[in-house]
Design an enzyme around this catalytic site. Structure first.
Site, PDB file in Angstrom:
ATOM      1  N   ASP A 197       0.860  -1.179   0.000  1.00  0.00           N
ATOM      2  CA  ASP A 197       0.000   0.000   0.000  1.00  0.00           C
ATOM      3  C   ASP A 197       0.899   1.232   0.000  1.00  0.00           C
ATOM      4  O   ASP A 197       1.753   1.378   0.882  1.00  0.00           O
ATOM      5  CB  ASP A 197      -0.898   0.030   1.246  1.00  0.00           C
ATOM      6  N   ASP A 220     -14.059  -4.988  -4.108  1.00  0.00           N
ATOM      7  CA  ASP A 220     -14.049  -4.959  -2.645  1.00  0.00           C
ATOM      8  C   ASP A 220     -15.467  -5.255  -2.174  1.00  0.00           C
ATOM      9  O   ASP A 220     -16.397  -4.498  -2.474  1.00  0.00           O
ATOM     10  CB  ASP A 220     -13.633  -3.574  -2.133  1.00  0.00           C
TER      11      ASP A 220
END
Lengths: 219, 258
Positions: free
Chosen positions: B11, B130
């Site tokens: 990330d 997601d």
């Protein structure tokens, strides 16, 4: 040893940055003197000692990009076919060597390796398409670009990412396949022209070895 | 034979790796390029950068990191976060990304996926899904797509959406369980399996890995073609080599090149 000028063709497709870096690294590791030039200038390509045609994207879009560079196809023909310079197509750059591509629409290729580029249809319906990831090579015949590279089940892996594959009309043009629910063309060659469906610039050890072989290749 | 891929995910925020990458003993643990090099040496099969800020002014920083990674690591790199226009994809590919992951823009307009695939080929378009489980205990599994870091429900069924974007040209799906993300209790195998069975493209399992058996389960029970993990690698709990050896011992085909 000198590989001379290596022209990597810039026609708005392909990951030129990583391709150029991989060629520079391979040349350095092989202690080979090579001048890597990313170029959209047909004159540079026509005069180069070695030519690389990369390609990422859809077949028709890549072909349009190549045609949009005035004089480029003629320059490639001059280098590879008339002057006999080593030529390497990568991924869609390899597929463009075929007679035609059937992705989205029928598109003429360069016709250097007779055959069509058609959708992969694995024999096993459980297999996913694209054929994506690391696979080993099955050598169909010896070729200088595979020199010293272990193939077969225990061999090194190459990185593939494609939904279409070249079905060569002449079996002798196929240098290597990969097994994905049946043989999938992984590498072709005819005369001074070669092409890999996998990405040598993304294939770590195998890829750098193959690029070094290309830089040394004197067909 | 095609091998199962292990994909460490980094990330990236404002050009720096967040969550920390502790095992690498890097001089600069926040530099995504240093982390990428370490994973390259460790035998990772692909890398994934997710830009979790993705504000317009930060794009240049991310592109620099992608470009420097592509110079040093000769392995595939997927980059996602904030991809909204065809031009964003071109810019990332030119910087050195091999695949681009699309999330919010695909939810807002599945035709964007079609435009991207027609331009760059299916093989480089990853759609990141997601999802949260919305079915109750004992009910058949049902998952809904959420955006904006899980805050915004969309009313879209995850499996139906997976079929939609695949038909539009997505070449791969990155399926993250938002219930499991960061929980270290294993992937949501029901979600992974439901989507993998529904589509013909490869599925990457993501969200919730706590140990090496979870990676095995993602492939064997979830039907994933690749497994993505962050914490177990970043914090030195396991190396990529250990993960590969464990998965190979469980009978999965892994790339064990020297």
């Amino acid at each position: 040893m000198s590989a001379g000028t290596v022209a990597i063709i810039d026609y708005g497709s392909g990951n030129l940055h990583s391709a150029a870096k991989a060629f520079e690294r391979a040349a350095r590791e092989a202690e080979c003197d090579a001048r890597i030039a990313v170029t959209s200038d047909p004159a540079v390509v026509a005069a180069a000692d070695r030519v690389v045609l990369p390609g990422v994207g859809a077949y028709a879009d890549c072909r349009r990009g190549l045609d949009a560079v005035s004089g480029m196809v003629e320059a490639m023909d001059e280098a590879a076919q008339r002057r006999g310079r080593p030529f390497l197509g990568i991924c869609v750059g390899m597929q463009l060597l075929a007679s035609r591509g059937l992705e989205y629409e029928t598109t003429p290729g360069l016709g250097w390796i007779p055959g069509d580029v058609a959708a992969i249809t694995p024999g096993d319906p459980g297999l996913k398409v694209p054929h994506m990831g690391w696979n080993t090579l099955v050598a169909r015949r010896a070729h200088p670009l595979l020199a010293g590279i272990p193939t077969g089940d225990d061999g090194l892996h190459a990185y593939f990412v494609h939904s279409y594959a070249l079905a060569a009309r002449e079996p002798a043009d196929v240098v290597a396949t990969s097994d994905y629910g049946g043989p999938v063309t992984a590498m072709v060659a005819r005369g001074t022209v070669a092409g890999t469906q996998f990405h040598p610039e993304k294939s770590q050890k195998l890829g750098l070895a193959l690029i070094a072989n290309f830089l040394r290749w004197r067909p | 034979m095609l091998k199962t891929r292990i994909i460490p995910c980094l990330d990236v925020k404002d050009g720096r790796v967040v969550k920390g990458v502790q095992f690498l003993a890097l001089r600069d643990a926040g530099d995504p390029v240093e982390a990428a090099k370490a994973y390259d040496r460790a035998g990772a099969d692909e890398l994934c950068f997710l830009d979790i800020t993705a504000s317009h002014e930060d794009r240049g920083i991310l592109l620099g990191a992608v470009s420097r990674t592509a110079e040093a690591c000769f392995m595939p790199l997927t980059v996602g976060g904030g991809v909204r226009r065809v031009e964003d994809i071109r810019t990332l590919l030119l910087a050195g990304a091999d695949k681009v992951s699309i999330n919010t823009a695909a939810v807002a307009d599945p035709d964007f996926v079609a435009a991207a695939a027609e331009k760059f080929g299916d093989q480089c378009i990853v759609v990141a899904i997601d999802a949260k489980r919305v079915s109750g205990p004992g009910e058949p599994g049902r998952w809904e797509i959420f955006t904006h870091g899980g805050r915004r429900p969309t009313g879209l069924d995850a499996v139906a959406f997976a079929r939609t974007v695949t038909a539009r040209g997505a070449g791969e799906l990155l399926v993250t369980s938002m219930d499991r993300d960061g929980m270290r209790s294993g992937y949501d195998l029901g979600l992974t399996r439901a989507i993998s069975d529904a589509v013909g493209v490869p599925v990457i399992a993501s969200g919730g890995v706590g140990g090496l058996d979870d990676l095995v389960a993602g492939v064997r029970d979830g039907g994933a073609s690749a497994v993505l993990a962050a914490s177990i690698f970043h914090f030195g709990q396991h190396t990529v080599a250990e993960a590969k050896a464990h998965m190979a011992a469980a009978g999965l085909a892994m790339r064990l090149d020297p």
